[in-house]
Design an enzyme around this catalytic site. Structure first.
Site, PDB file in Angstrom:
ATOM      1  N   TYR A  28      35.490  98.265  52.481  1.00  0.00           N
ATOM      2  CA  TYR A  28      34.957  96.903  52.530  1.00  0.00           C
ATOM      3  C   TYR A  28      35.969  95.997  53.231  1.00  0.00           C
ATOM      4  CZ  TYR A  28      31.156  97.606  49.116  1.00  0.00           C
ATOM      5  OH  TYR A  28      30.008  98.006  48.483  1.00  0.00           O
ATOM      6  N   ASP A  38      25.027  92.506  47.538  1.00  0.00           N
ATOM      7  CA  ASP A  38      24.433  91.267  47.034  1.00  0.00           C
ATOM      8  C   ASP A  38      23.809  90.433  48.143  1.00  0.00           C
ATOM      9  OD1 ASP A  38      25.218  91.835  44.458  1.00  0.00           O
ATOM     10  OD2 ASP A  38      27.076  90.668  44.584  1.00  0.00           O
TER      11      ASP A  38
END
Length: 259
Positions: free
Chosen positions: A110, A52
């Site tokens: 992540y 994003d």
């Protein structure tokens, strides 16, 4: 024709995410221009993860096809000469033409970075979430441990992406909190929520981070995580943490590692 795999690092601050879109400049758009300039042919890359706006990466991946004769390992150097300083190719190699970065078995890692201190640090403002309240790292670790294994993670999927027919089962191999632990009532400085798994739903890591932070500050009980998972309801989990604390650390392809 050959296929080149790129390992990409970028500071996502000034980009509207990775994937090409009409709303603003993206990492992939800049990368496509650089590849096209290098090969002399209009070229579109295929990305592995559609991060994003504001999200960073140290190990995203993308492929492109070319007839150029350059050795696969040389593309990183050639492309970096054509890319802005906030995007870098940190590895390149030739892979089989059948290889696809999204439809091949992966192990993704992540990290979500949190600055837990009394005052903000301006040098970390673009790369971590500032939390001025005390966080209980013991409770956060207990909650993260409950995420490990194969579960339906529908509770941690963005409500905008919810569809009854969508497969929301994922496997988390490791969920951990890295911090400089001290007295329970002390600020912790920098801490990292690290998740390693087979794949992640849209906003899943940020929702997990937001939920774990609320557990750390006492807004959600530490033992609530199994029930949140079982609910399969976005409303059961905590808030979506802001994008700037998130980094796509690594994407590994076991079948390529075995070569």
């Amino acid at each position: 024709m050959k296929r080149i795999l790129l390992k990409i690092a970028y500071d996502g601050t000034n980009y509207c995410g990775f994937q090409v879109q009409p709303n603003g400049i993206t990492v992939q758009e800049v990368l496509n221009r650089a590849v096209s300039d290098l090969t002399g042919v209009p070229t579109k890359t295929i990305g592995a993860s559609r991060t994003d706006a504001g999200v960073h990466a140290l190990g995203n991946a993308a492929v492109f096809d070319t007839d150029a004769r350059m050795d696969g390992s040389k593309y990183a150097f050639a492309l970096n000469a054509r890319l802005p300083e906030d995007i870098r190719i940190v590895g390149s190699r030739e892979v089989p033409l059948s290889f696809h970065p999204r439809y091949t078995t992966t192990v993704k890692t992540y990290e979500y970075h949190i600055l837990n201190s009394r005052f903000p640090d301006p040098t970390k403002r673009l790369y971590s979430l500032f939390c001025y309240y005390h966080l209980d790292t013991g409770k956060m670790r207990e909650a993260l441990k409950a995420l490990e294994g194969t579960h339906d993670f529908r509770s941690f999927q963005s409500s905008a992406e919810t569809r009854p027919d969508k497969n929301t089962v994922r496997t988390i191999y490791r969920a951990e909190l890295i911090s400089e632990d001290g007295p329970a009532d002390a600020f912790r400085g920098m801490m990292t929520v690290r998740l390693c798994g087979s794949g992640f739903l849209y906003n899943m890591v940020r929702i997990i981070a937001g939920t774990v932070i609320d557990i750390g500050r006492g807004k959600i009980p530490a033992d609530a995580m199994p029930g949140i998972i079982a609910a399969e309801d976005r409303g059961a989990a905590g808030p979506t943490a802001p994008p700037h604390g998130l980094v796509l650390k690594e994407i590994r392809y076991p079948e390529l590692d075995a070569e």
